[in-house]
Design an enzyme around this catalytic site. Sequence first.
Site: not given
Length: 431
Positions: A16, A40-41, A302, A304
Amino acid sequence: MPAIVIVGAQWGDEGKGKATDLLGERVDYVVKPNGGNNAGHTVVVGGEKFELKLLPAGILSPQVTPVIGNGVVVNLPALFEEIETLASRGVATDRLRISANAHVVAPYHQTLDKVTERFLGKRAIGTTGRGIGPAYMDKAGRLGIRVQDLFDASILRQKVEGALRQKNELLVKLYNRRAVEIDEITDGLLQYAERLRPHVVDTTLLLNDALDRGEVVLMEGGQATFLDVDHGTYPFVTSSNPTAGGACTGSGIGPTRIDRSIGIVKAYTTRVGAGPFPTELEDEWGEHLQRVGHEVGVNTGRPRRCGWYDSLMIRHAVRINGFTDLVLTKLDVLTGIPELPICVGYDVDGVRHDTMPMTQTEFHHAVPVYETLPGWSEDISGARRLEDLPTNARRYVERLEELAGCRISAVGVGPDRADTITVHDLLPESR
Ligand code: GDP
Ligand code: IMO
Ligand code: MG
């Protein structure tokens, strides 16, 4: 003149931030309507990498006014830390506007997030531990502290006192933690008041006036459709409404002003934290996607969880958000995989489903039914038009579009702003 909304179509981290950044040059305002520093981007501009959490990605475009909307929960130390980091890299942050109605994440929210997760044991949600759930609980429970309360010390004290009366019972009696002092919280919050003041305005007025003047407002949703507290895989969700309707509530922009609802979709599926995930891969292909796609959370570090593309989820997201366009990201990550399964149905205890099952129990039991398309091995990172893609990559994109029932208007072929195929302009013709 339009408002545009960007929404994650899966479980977050679809790209995004990159999509906002792509449009950044041509919009006037970017408002974050929901969430907090659980997001978080990562945005890459000309090889330079920026990591944003609480601030909307639009802050990277000099002519954009970035706005933190009323629906956001703001952690003040995290906010100023992010502002300082960006400022040290030459990004101007004085344009930032913050809603007076946004709620504050207090230190006791973070403590409660962590102890609640521990208390849940095996049933833990796998939250980011940022206090987001407890802050939204207080908002709904009418015990929250708002940004505007920092400008009235006596009101702030009364509100903190009210909140702590309940929190301290919980912390001491249920969770065996120490009680929190009123002064510690009020003094801690008040130290930010003067730094905050120049940024705080009535953001709903600001944004609606901008729309009246013919300027373009982009709403950049945090999190994603399946993390929505109403529409997601409850209880494995966040505590806000990251869907398109939530963006209206979280920014004070009416639904009739929205021209485009843009869904951001990864070419495969990922999820951070616990909860059902029918197409999850626990084999070498899962590891492959994780490694090649660099699927590690920006926020918590972490790894994904990774799996194949799930077309039922996307069709559901198109429905819930009224998407007019999709942006497909990370197609390049699939390069080199010989065969690409796409989930086109679920088998739930012997019953075939073509739409998302009604109940969570069924979703937990869903076994994906796959259709398989041939892959491609050519490097696609230089593609700028659909015609530049190898035939099999084009077929994959076309099939996803057909299954989604919504046009794919852009395709990401790499992390940089430039690594994008534009099929249809994401902004209305007049821009
Ligand atoms: P967000 O939370 O939706 O903004 O997404 P994140 O930034 O957490 O995760 C998306 C990751 O994918 C980031 O590291 C982006 O730089 C990266 N990314 C975005 N689009 C593409 C793409 O088309 N190809 C590749 N290889 N990476 C991408
Ligand atoms: P962006 O905006 C991916 C997940 C957490 C956890 C659940 C609840 O970068 O896409 P919370 O701390 O919100 O109470 O955690 O939601 N989660 C995200 N997963 N991307 C995000 O944001 C997320 N924000 C929250 O991992 O499973
Ligand atoms: Mg993210």
